[in-house]
Design an enzyme around this catalytic site. Structure first.
Site, short mmCIF file in Angstrom:
data_model
loop_
_atom_site.label_atom_id
_atom_site.label_comp_id
_atom_site.label_asym_id
_atom_site.label_seq_id
_atom_site.Cartn_x
_atom_site.Cartn_y
_atom_site.Cartn_z
N GLY A 124 41.70 43.25 37.00
CA GLY A 124 40.29 42.84 37.07
C GLY A 124 40.20 41.66 38.01
O GLY A 124 40.98 40.71 37.89
N LYS A 125 39.26 41.73 38.96
CA LYS A 125 39.23 40.68 39.99
C LYS A 125 39.04 39.29 39.38
O LYS A 125 39.66 38.32 39.82
CB LYS A 125 38.14 40.98 41.01
N GLU A 128 32.18 42.37 40.04
CA GLU A 128 32.50 43.43 39.06
C GLU A 128 31.77 43.20 37.73
O GLU A 128 32.08 43.85 36.74
CB GLU A 128 34.01 43.50 38.83
N LEU A 163 41.92 38.92 56.34
CA LEU A 163 42.19 39.91 57.40
C LEU A 163 43.52 40.62 57.18
O LEU A 163 44.10 41.15 58.13
CB LEU A 163 42.22 39.19 58.75
N GLY A 164 44.03 40.64 55.95
CA GLY A 164 45.29 41.34 55.68
C GLY A 164 46.42 40.79 56.52
O GLY A 164 46.69 39.58 56.50
N ALA A 211 45.55 43.16 44.31
CA ALA A 211 45.36 41.75 43.91
C ALA A 211 45.80 40.74 44.98
O ALA A 211 45.78 39.54 44.73
CB ALA A 211 46.06 41.42 42.59
N ALA A 212 46.14 41.22 46.19
CA ALA A 212 46.46 40.25 47.26
C ALA A 212 45.23 39.40 47.57
O ALA A 212 45.34 38.17 47.74
CB ALA A 212 46.93 40.99 48.51
N GLY A 213 44.07 40.05 47.64
CA GLY A 213 42.83 39.30 47.90
C GLY A 213 42.54 38.32 46.77
O GLY A 213 42.07 37.20 47.00
N ASP A 214 42.84 38.72 45.53
CA ASP A 214 42.60 37.82 44.39
C ASP A 214 43.55 36.62 44.44
O ASP A 214 43.16 35.50 44.10
CB ASP A 214 42.80 38.58 43.08
N GLY A 253 51.89 45.54 40.78
CA GLY A 253 50.94 45.16 39.73
C GLY A 253 50.00 44.06 40.18
O GLY A 253 50.24 43.40 41.19
O1 RIB Z 1 41.46 43.25 43.19
C1 RIB Z 1 42.31 44.06 42.43
C2 RIB Z 1 41.63 44.44 41.15
O2 RIB Z 1 40.52 45.24 41.45
C3 RIB Z 1 42.47 45.27 40.22
O3 RIB Z 1 43.24 44.48 39.34
C4 RIB Z 1 41.45 46.15 39.52
O4 RIB Z 1 41.30 45.88 38.18
C5 RIB Z 1 40.15 45.93 40.28
O5 RIB Z 1 39.30 45.11 39.61
#
Ligand code: RIB
Length: 300
Positions: free
Chosen positions: A40-41, A141, A217-218, A245-248, A283
């Site tokens: 989840g973001k 989200e 920009l990855g 989750a790299a962006g997170d 993950g």
């Molecule tokens: O940004 C990655 C997340 O997007 C995942 O963990 C997934 O749950 C979605 O929310």
């Protein structure tokens, strides 16, 4: 020391299948390993910030089911304060159906479940959590009224407001005016502006009143665009195992760096380092790096 960070957003259980390639419409593929990961973001960004040493609290909503219990336990294990995460009596917890290919790229479908039940009133009832926040971190989200209520309370209490507009959807000028840092990836940038050229899209968003645009920009790193100019921070070269989750990781680390009073360019580098480390592991939450790991990469 970072000022506390408040994340208002989603918690999902990620159901992940490894695939040789992503399926086409109408196609059934045999995949490889299946795993579940807390994600989840919102929760990912909360955990990302907590692993970097920030005091973090979260406002959100999970179901009264086994996934909900596991999602709460996962963020609590990293020290995130969950006092304002509601357990919905009827809605199922959010889930994300994810495929990850051999080169680490992903597709994600989110079934919002309880995340979709978070109301503006839930956010207003948690106003105490905004009082000492240095940064309020938001994504898309959860329902927009909850995002808008959080952005307004963030400004009221003098916190920096960061919005990661993912998944992208049209946003009002009123919401953009409440945001200090808008942090899309390239696809989200084009979607938000309704344009196909990234430079034009950035200019269009600034013309609509965005104060600071930070584009991830990855493999090219990240870019800060503001009315006074733009600056780039290069990526760290790593081997991608799983980009989920790299962006997170970037957003959580960027928020921590800003809340510590670091300049924007340094915050971009901090975010790039966290994002790079996150793609080297499988993950969502398990991939998020610690402060020691980020500092080691920054000084390597
Ligand atoms: O940004 C990655 C997340 O997007 C995942 O963990 C997934 O749950 C979605 O929310």
């Amino acid at each position: 020391m970072s000022k506390p960070i408040l994340v208002v957003g989603s918690l999902n259980m990620d159901l992940v299948a490894r695939v040789a390639r992503h399926p086409r419409v109408g196609e059934t593929l045999l995949g490889g390993d299946f795993q579940t990961f807390p994600g989840g973001k919102g929760a990912n960004q909360a955990v990302a910030a907590a692993r970097l040493g920030a005091a973090v609290s979260m406002i959100g909503c999970v179901g009264s089911d086994a996934f909900g219990a596991a999602l709460l336990a996962a963020v609590e294990k990293d020290g995130v304060d969950t006092a304002f995460i509601r357990r919905h009596p009827a809605a199922a917890s959010g889930v994300a159906l994810i495929t990850v290919s051999q080169d680490g790229q992903n597709t994600i479908v989110v079934a919002a479940g309880a995340n979709g039940q978070l109301t503006a009133q839930d956010v207003l009832s948690a106003e105490a959590a905004f009082e000492d926040a240095g940064a309020v971190v938001l994504q898309l989200e959860i329902p927009l009224p909850a995002v808008e209520a959080a952005a307004r309370l963030g400004r009221k209490h003098g916190a920096m407001v960061l919005l990661n507009p993912a998944p992208a959807q049209p946003l009002s000028d009123g919401l953009l005016a409440l945001v200090d840092y808008l942090i899309p990836n390239q696809t989200e940038l084009l979607h938000l502006a309704g344009l196909s050229d990234p430079d034009q899209a950035a200019r269009a968003l600034l013309e609509r009143g965005v104060r600071n645009l930070v584009v991830t920009l990855g493999e090219q790193g990240s870019r800060w665009v503001s009315p006074v100019g733009q600056k780039d921070a290069p990526a760290f070269a790593v081997r991608a195992v799983d980009t989920v989750a790299a962006g997170d990781a970037f957003v959580g680390a960027f928020a921590v760096a800003l809340a510590e009073g670091r300049p924007v360019l340094e915050a971009l580098r901090y975010g790039n380092a966290a994002g790079a480390l996150a793609v080297t592991r499988a993950g969502a939450q398990p991939s998020l790096p610690t402060r020691i790991e980020v500092e080691k990469l920054l000084h390597s």
